[in-house]
Design an enzyme around this catalytic site. Structure first.
Site, PDB file in Angstrom:
ATOM      1  N   ARG A 261       0.835  -1.198   0.000  1.00  0.00           N
ATOM      2  CA  ARG A 261       0.000   0.000   0.000  1.00  0.00           C
ATOM      3  C   ARG A 261       0.867   1.244   0.000  1.00  0.00           C
ATOM      4  O   ARG A 261       1.837   1.333   0.738  1.00  0.00           O
ATOM      5  CB  ARG A 261      -0.902   0.015   1.237  1.00  0.00           C
ATOM      6  CG  ARG A 261      -1.860  -1.163   1.260  1.00  0.00           C
ATOM      7  CD  ARG A 261      -2.807  -1.126   2.428  1.00  0.00           C
ATOM      8  NE  ARG A 261      -3.604  -2.360   2.432  1.00  0.00           N
ATOM      9  CZ  ARG A 261      -4.482  -2.682   3.383  1.00  0.00           C
ATOM     10  NH1 ARG A 261      -4.679  -1.854   4.411  1.00  0.00           N
ATOM     11  NH2 ARG A 261      -5.165  -3.796   3.299  1.00  0.00           N
ATOM     12  N   ARG A 276       2.461   0.925  10.343  1.00  0.00           N
ATOM     13  CA  ARG A 276       1.988   1.304   9.009  1.00  0.00           C
ATOM     14  C   ARG A 276       3.134   1.241   8.013  1.00  0.00           C
ATOM     15  O   ARG A 276       3.909   2.180   7.864  1.00  0.00           O
ATOM     16  CB  ARG A 276       1.396   2.715   9.057  1.00  0.00           C
ATOM     17  CG  ARG A 276       0.498   3.057   7.861  1.00  0.00           C
ATOM     18  CD  ARG A 276      -0.170   4.404   8.043  1.00  0.00           C
ATOM     19  NE  ARG A 276      -1.049   4.420   9.190  1.00  0.00           N
ATOM     20  CZ  ARG A 276      -2.310   3.976   9.186  1.00  0.00           C
ATOM     21  NH1 ARG A 276      -2.841   3.515   8.079  1.00  0.00           N
ATOM     22  NH2 ARG A 276      -3.041   4.014  10.279  1.00  0.00           N
ATOM     23  N   GLU A 348      -5.984  -1.311  15.695  1.00  0.00           N
ATOM     24  CA  GLU A 348      -6.580  -2.253  14.735  1.00  0.00           C
ATOM     25  C   GLU A 348      -5.587  -3.339  14.323  1.00  0.00           C
ATOM     26  O   GLU A 348      -4.452  -3.046  13.977  1.00  0.00           O
ATOM     27  CB  GLU A 348      -7.033  -1.496  13.487  1.00  0.00           C
ATOM     28  CG  GLU A 348      -7.630  -2.431  12.442  1.00  0.00           C
ATOM     29  CD  GLU A 348      -7.808  -1.761  11.072  1.00  0.00           C
ATOM     30  OE1 GLU A 348      -7.912  -0.521  11.018  1.00  0.00           O
ATOM     31  OE2 GLU A 348      -7.833  -2.501  10.079  1.00  0.00           O
ATOM     32  N   SER A 351      -9.864  -6.528  10.469  1.00  0.00           N
ATOM     33  CA  SER A 351     -11.064  -5.820  10.062  1.00  0.00           C
ATOM     34  C   SER A 351     -11.893  -6.803   9.257  1.00  0.00           C
ATOM     35  O   SER A 351     -11.433  -7.315   8.247  1.00  0.00           O
ATOM     36  CB  SER A 351     -10.633  -4.624   9.208  1.00  0.00           C
ATOM     37  OG  SER A 351     -11.696  -3.752   9.003  1.00  0.00           O
ATOM     38  N   ARG A 388       1.534  -6.496  12.742  1.00  0.00           N
ATOM     39  CA  ARG A 388       0.912  -5.915  13.926  1.00  0.00           C
ATOM     40  C   ARG A 388       0.790  -6.954  15.044  1.00  0.00           C
ATOM     41  O   ARG A 388       0.818  -6.607  16.225  1.00  0.00           O
ATOM     42  CB  ARG A 388      -0.453  -5.320  13.575  1.00  0.00           C
ATOM     43  CG  ARG A 388      -0.293  -4.050  12.739  1.00  0.00           C
ATOM     44  CD  ARG A 388      -1.589  -3.320  12.509  1.00  0.00           C
ATOM     45  NE  ARG A 388      -1.354  -2.138  11.679  1.00  0.00           N
ATOM     46  CZ  ARG A 388      -2.273  -1.229  11.387  1.00  0.00           C
ATOM     47  NH1 ARG A 388      -3.498  -1.355  11.861  1.00  0.00           N
ATOM     48  NH2 ARG A 388      -1.970  -0.186  10.635  1.00  0.00           N
TER      49      ARG A 388
END
Length: 415
Positions: A261, A276, A348, A351, A388
């Site tokens: 990303r 991130r 988070e 999801s 994560r």
RNA sequence: GGAUAGAUGGGUGAGCGGCUGAAACCACAUCCCUGCUAAGGAUGCGUAUGGGUAACUGUACCGAGGGUUCAAAUCCCUCUCUGUCCA
């Protein structure tokens, strides 16, 4: 893609629902008008074409019977001009409609809470109690460097910022986590698949990343191909343009991939550490279901991800996303947030979304529903984001001297 | 990279430029017959979209996109993919 027939039939309801996702009513009004215009244009074209087809048939008969065709030819030629004009208008209307329709997000479910952004999300429940520390817990980047698990500078050297390199036990743990997660998901009935990390435009349109979010994607320079931002894209599109037998459903899959990303618009957020990154590992769940079973499978996916965190002894909570925080394709989403003692907050880590028939409509995934064809429901969810998870393990399992205890379930994977 | 063959409905596979949305076979569905580890018969059976309560019917689709023609699965061009051979 939203159902245009539904929009036509029940404009107000759709408009109200989408306003919760921040979609302007004017935009929808415009979509409705464009749809009506297209219908008119199509009707005209088809009428002309029908005339043309029937005259062409006559032409053949005339020839066979040796009749004179001059008059018919003149008529047909005249009609032909009208057809090409009508076709052109129809094409323009079609394009206008499609480009607008493809950029309208999915309709949120009724039980999605009102809200603007992540601050309005609603906590459902907490699972496991965070442990009490007798010392001030460190943040993961400090632990990662101290233990020699992750090297942020060398990641930058090899690529650019927001890339990192794992060494030694850090690298081993990543691999262990991937295997553990895949096995865990398999045992829950999700079949393992291994898919390409590069996909074409149609696949990304199918799941909703395109046309709207091209800036977030890494695109190959010479071809219309993109690096996947999530396994959801290739795995869901496995069944693109197919009509499945009812007894094939539900299809439940799990896949490990790297995800890429650009994180455009994330400047300044989570710049430190590996929360991130531009490239990260993720194990994903994807389900393709009959409409009436998607809620049940949604719960199953949430439960699987939650149980996975529990198996790793990681305290977490479940959060229902509000309308404003819901992703483009999601009708509803539950986030799983893991406790990070170093940051003293929940972050988070997974999801899970039900897109209902939004992606199915775009990707043309249908099933034989008795004697007719219906769109399936597609669902996706992380189970889990590997980086994560590693962060969470470091922060939750740290000792006062900075060493890290390995969660028990992972030891078989590290021998 | 070069040469060559191909791409048709769930599958196999026909298809003279008009009567082909597409034969046949298989698979599948329903029904009938019969009864024993089976077989036979009848009918139906692509997708999308418009109109119609419905029966039915218009339009489009034979890898994708263009072109020729009154008319294209069928002729021409480009592209993609697959097979085979060569480098």
């Amino acid at each position: 893609m939203i159902d245009l027939k539904l929009l036509q039939k029940d404009f107000q309801t759709i408009s109200n629902k989408l306003s919760r996702k921040g979609v302007d009513a004017e935009l929808l009004e415009n979509l409705k008008i464009k749809n009506e215009e297209l219908k008119v244009a199509k009707a005209l074209y088809e009428t002309l074409q029908a005339a043309q087809n029937s005259m062409s048939k006559d032409f053949g008969i005339y020839k066979k019977e040796g009749k004179d065709t001059t008059e018919l030819k003149a008529k047909v030629d005249e009609n032909k001009i009208k057809i090409s004009e009508a076709l052109e208008t129809q094409r323009i209307k079609q394009e206008a409609l499609e480009s607008l329709a493809m950029s309208i997000p999915n309709i949120p479910d009724d039980d999605v809470p009102e809200g603007k952004d992540e601050n309005d999300n609603v906590e459902i429940k907490k699972v496991l109690t965070p442990r009490e520390f007798s010392f001030t817990p460190k943040e993961h980047w400090e632990l990662a460097e101290q233990n020699g698990w992750i090297d942020f500078e060398r990641g930058v050297k090899l690529a650019t910022s927001r890339f990192s390199v794992s060494f030694g036990m850090g690298a081993k743990l990543e691999r262990a986590l991937i295997n553990f997660m895949l096995n865990f998901n398999s045992k829950r009935g999700f079949d393992e698949v291994s898919v390409p990390s590069i996909v074409n435009r149609a696949a990304l349109e199918g799941t909703g990343q395109l046309p709207k979010f091209e800036d977030d994607l890494y695109k190959l320079q010479d071809q219309e191909l993109f690096l996947i931002p999530t396994a959801e894209v290739p795995v869901t599109n496995l069944y693109q343009d197919e009509i499945l037998a009812a007894n094939q459903l539900p299809i439940k899959m799990t896949a490990y991939t790297s995800c890429f990303r650009k994180e455009a618009g994330a400047a300044g957020r989570d710049t430190r550490g590996m929360i991130r990154q531009h490239q990260f590992h993720k194990v994903e769940l994807v389900s393709i279901t009959k409409p009436q079973q998607s809620d049940e499978i949604f719960d199953e996916m949430v439960q699987t991800a939650s149980d996975l965190l529990s198996a790793l002894e990681l305290p977490h909570r479940l959060v229902r996303l509000c309308g404003g925080d819901l992703g483009f394709g999601a009708a509803k989403t539950i986030d799983l947030e893991v406790w990070l003692p170093g940051q003293n907050t929940y972050r988070e880590i997974s999801s899970v979304s039900n897109t209902r028939e939004f992606q199915a409509r775009r990707a043309k995934i249908r099933f034989k529903d008795g004697d007719k064809n219906s769109f399936v429901h597609t669902l996706n969810g992380s189970s889990l984001a590997v980086g994560r998870t590693l962060v969470a393990i470091m922060e939750n399992f740290q000792n006062e001297d900075g060493s890290i205890t390995i969660p028990k379930v992972l030891t078989p994977y590290l021998s």
